[in-house]
Enzyme design. Structure first.
Site, PDB file in Angstrom:
ATOM      1  N   ASP A  52       8.153  -1.671 -12.716  1.00 27.38           N
ATOM      2  CA  ASP A  52       7.615  -2.352 -11.543  1.00 27.38           C
ATOM      3  C   ASP A  52       6.297  -1.704 -11.109  1.00 27.38           C
ATOM      4  OD1 ASP A  52       9.595  -4.161 -11.304  1.00 27.38           O
ATOM      5  OD2 ASP A  52      10.475  -3.341  -9.476  1.00 27.38           O
ATOM      6  N   LYS A  74       6.545  -7.284  -9.776  1.00 25.91           N
ATOM      7  CA  LYS A  74       6.216  -8.354  -8.834  1.00 25.91           C
ATOM      8  C   LYS A  74       5.683  -7.675  -7.589  1.00 25.91           C
ATOM      9  CE  LYS A  74       8.663 -12.058  -8.623  1.00 25.91           C
ATOM     10  NZ  LYS A  74       7.956 -12.986  -9.486  1.00 25.91           N
ATOM     11  N   MET A 188       9.219  -5.073   3.010  1.00 25.76           N
ATOM     12  CA  MET A 188       8.265  -6.169   2.802  1.00 25.76           C
ATOM     13  C   MET A 188       7.990  -6.920   4.111  1.00 25.76           C
ATOM     14  SD  MET A 188       9.747  -7.590  -0.840  1.00 25.76           S
ATOM     15  CE  MET A 188      11.468  -7.259  -0.472  1.00 25.76           C
TER      16      MET A 188
HETATM   17  C1  SAM Z   1      10.408  -5.477  -3.889  1.00 24.84           C
HETATM   18  S1  SAM Z   1      10.966  -4.333  -2.692  1.00 24.84           S
HETATM   19  C2  SAM Z   1      11.841  -3.233  -3.737  1.00 24.84           C
HETATM   20  C3  SAM Z   1      12.771  -2.311  -2.990  1.00 24.84           C
HETATM   21  C4  SAM Z   1      13.412  -1.284  -3.884  1.00 24.84           C
HETATM   22  N1  SAM Z   1      14.249  -1.913  -4.889  1.00 24.84           N
HETATM   23  C5  SAM Z   1      14.212  -0.236  -3.105  1.00 24.84           C
HETATM   24  O1  SAM Z   1      15.433  -0.188  -3.251  1.00 24.84           O
HETATM   25  O2  SAM Z   1      13.589   0.528  -2.394  1.00 24.84           O
HETATM   26  C6  SAM Z   1       9.491  -3.454  -2.335  1.00 24.84           C
HETATM   27  C7  SAM Z   1       9.437  -2.982  -0.887  1.00 24.84           C
HETATM   28  O3  SAM Z   1      10.214  -1.803  -0.723  1.00 24.84           O
HETATM   29  C8  SAM Z   1       9.620  -0.970   0.240  1.00 24.84           C
HETATM   30  N2  SAM Z   1       9.232   0.293  -0.404  1.00 24.84           N
HETATM   31  C9  SAM Z   1       9.435   0.664  -1.670  1.00 24.84           C
HETATM   32  N3  SAM Z   1       8.969   1.911  -1.903  1.00 24.84           N
HETATM   33  C10 SAM Z   1       8.453   2.336  -0.735  1.00 24.84           C
HETATM   34  C11 SAM Z   1       7.811   3.540  -0.311  1.00 24.84           C
HETATM   35  N4  SAM Z   1       7.610   4.574  -1.141  1.00 24.84           N
HETATM   36  N5  SAM Z   1       7.400   3.612   0.975  1.00 24.84           N
HETATM   37  C12 SAM Z   1       7.591   2.601   1.845  1.00 24.84           C
HETATM   38  N6  SAM Z   1       8.186   1.448   1.494  1.00 24.84           N
HETATM   39  C13 SAM Z   1       8.620   1.310   0.240  1.00 24.84           C
HETATM   40  C14 SAM Z   1       8.399  -1.718   0.774  1.00 24.84           C
HETATM   41  O4  SAM Z   1       8.787  -2.488   1.891  1.00 24.84           O
HETATM   42  C15 SAM Z   1       8.066  -2.596  -0.410  1.00 24.84           C
HETATM   43  O5  SAM Z   1       7.292  -3.732  -0.043  1.00 24.84           O
END
Ligand code: SAM
Length: 272
Positions: A52, A74, A188
């Site tokens: 990803d 994505k 998100m």
């Molecule tokens: C498509 S989702 C995937 C989530 C992921 N599968 C998880 O369990 O964290 C992506 C969103 O996760 C959050 N996210 C992921 N990594 C992050 C980080 N290091 N800091 C802040 N938000 C994060 C944000 O809201 C981002 O837009």
């Protein structure tokens, strides 16, 4: 026991990634320290890593040098691989006899379409393993000194996606969620926080309820901005769209100031 000895002792529990198999693994929110032993084992054994956009460079650097690294992410608002193309790619790589690692940010089954990919693998008869990862909503809160649950403050915590918040058909019932009186961790949600905050206030959440914006959680560039529900939308800057963002709404946010005030009064060193 030394770290090396501890790791050696753990080696027998590390499974082998076999040719023609796929591991669907979570890489955590960015800090390499959040990787699980099994995710590291996947990186060390894979011939091809489909990853990803949010998987950090530091994590990908752990792949074996000859492994092929394929971006298959994505990302909201940007050109990104179609989900069916990603799933078909996993099946094709496995059928070609390669050791395949599908690496996702956080946990593969939290807002990450991991369920769809596993269905595609199961339908195609490809052997696979799912490796849980540390989801951003939990690791990111801890890294920002915000306890996900705190006795006397909350008895539940809501993980929600802001994706679709402006659609009449796909939107969550934010007013009803407000009435539960429990903290909300928004994935998100940065782009739609204006709408979401208005609807939460319409549902009865106080305008002065503490709220925090956490950007790049667990990474060296992490920033945490604390404000309240009424002003949280104003903390999201235009440049922030490059950074993954979490928004936390609820009284658990006050814990950050309580903890950091005590630390600074005591001139205590805290290692993050
Ligand atoms: C498509 S989702 C995937 C989530 C992921 N599968 C998880 O369990 O964290 C992506 C969103 O996760 C959050 N996210 C992921 N990594 C992050 C980080 N290091 N800091 C802040 N938000 C994060 C944000 O809201 C981002 O837009």
């Amino acid at each position: 026991m030394t770290i090396e000895e501890a790791l050696r002792r753990l080696m027998p529990v590390v499974p082998e990634l076999l040719p023609g198999h796929v591991w669907l693994a979570g890489a955590g929110p960015g800090d390499v320290g959040q990787l699980t032993l099994h995710a590291i084992a996947g990186l060390a054994q894979a011939d091809v890593v489909l990853h990803d956009a949010l998987v950090s460079e530091a994590v990908l650097a752990l792949a074996k040098p000859e492994a092929e690294l394929v971006p298959a992410g994505k990302r909201c608002g940007r050109p990104s691989s179609e989900q069916t193309t990603i799933s078909a790619g996993l099946v094709a790589e496995a059928r070609a006899g390669r050791r395949v690692l599908r690496l996702k940010g956080g946990d593969p089954f939290v807002f990450g379409r991991g369920g769809e990919e596993v269905l595609a693998l199961a339908e195609a008869g490809i052997p696979f393993r799912v490796i849980p990862g540390m989801t951003a909503g939990l690791a990111g809160l801890a890294a920002a000194m915000i306890p996900a649950t705190m006795r006397g403050i909350n008895q539940a915590i809501i993980f929600a996606t802001g994706h679709g918040a402006e659609s009449q058909h796909a939107s969550l019932n934010w007013e009803a969620m407000a009435s539960l009186g429990q903290p909300i961790v928004l994935y998100m949600g940065a782009r739609r926080i204006g709408t979401i905050a208005r609807r939460l206030m319409a549902g009865g959440m106080p305008a002065d309820l503490p709220a925090a914006l956490i950007l790049d959680a667990t990474r060296a560039e992490q920033t945490v901005t604390v404000t309240d529900l009424e002003h949280i939308a104003g903390t999201v800057g235009e440049g922030d769209e490059e950074s993954p963002a979490l928004i936390v709404i609820g009284r658990i946010v006050t814990m950050r100031a309580r903890i950091t005030d005590l630390i600074s009064q005591a001139k205590q060193e805290v290692l993050f």
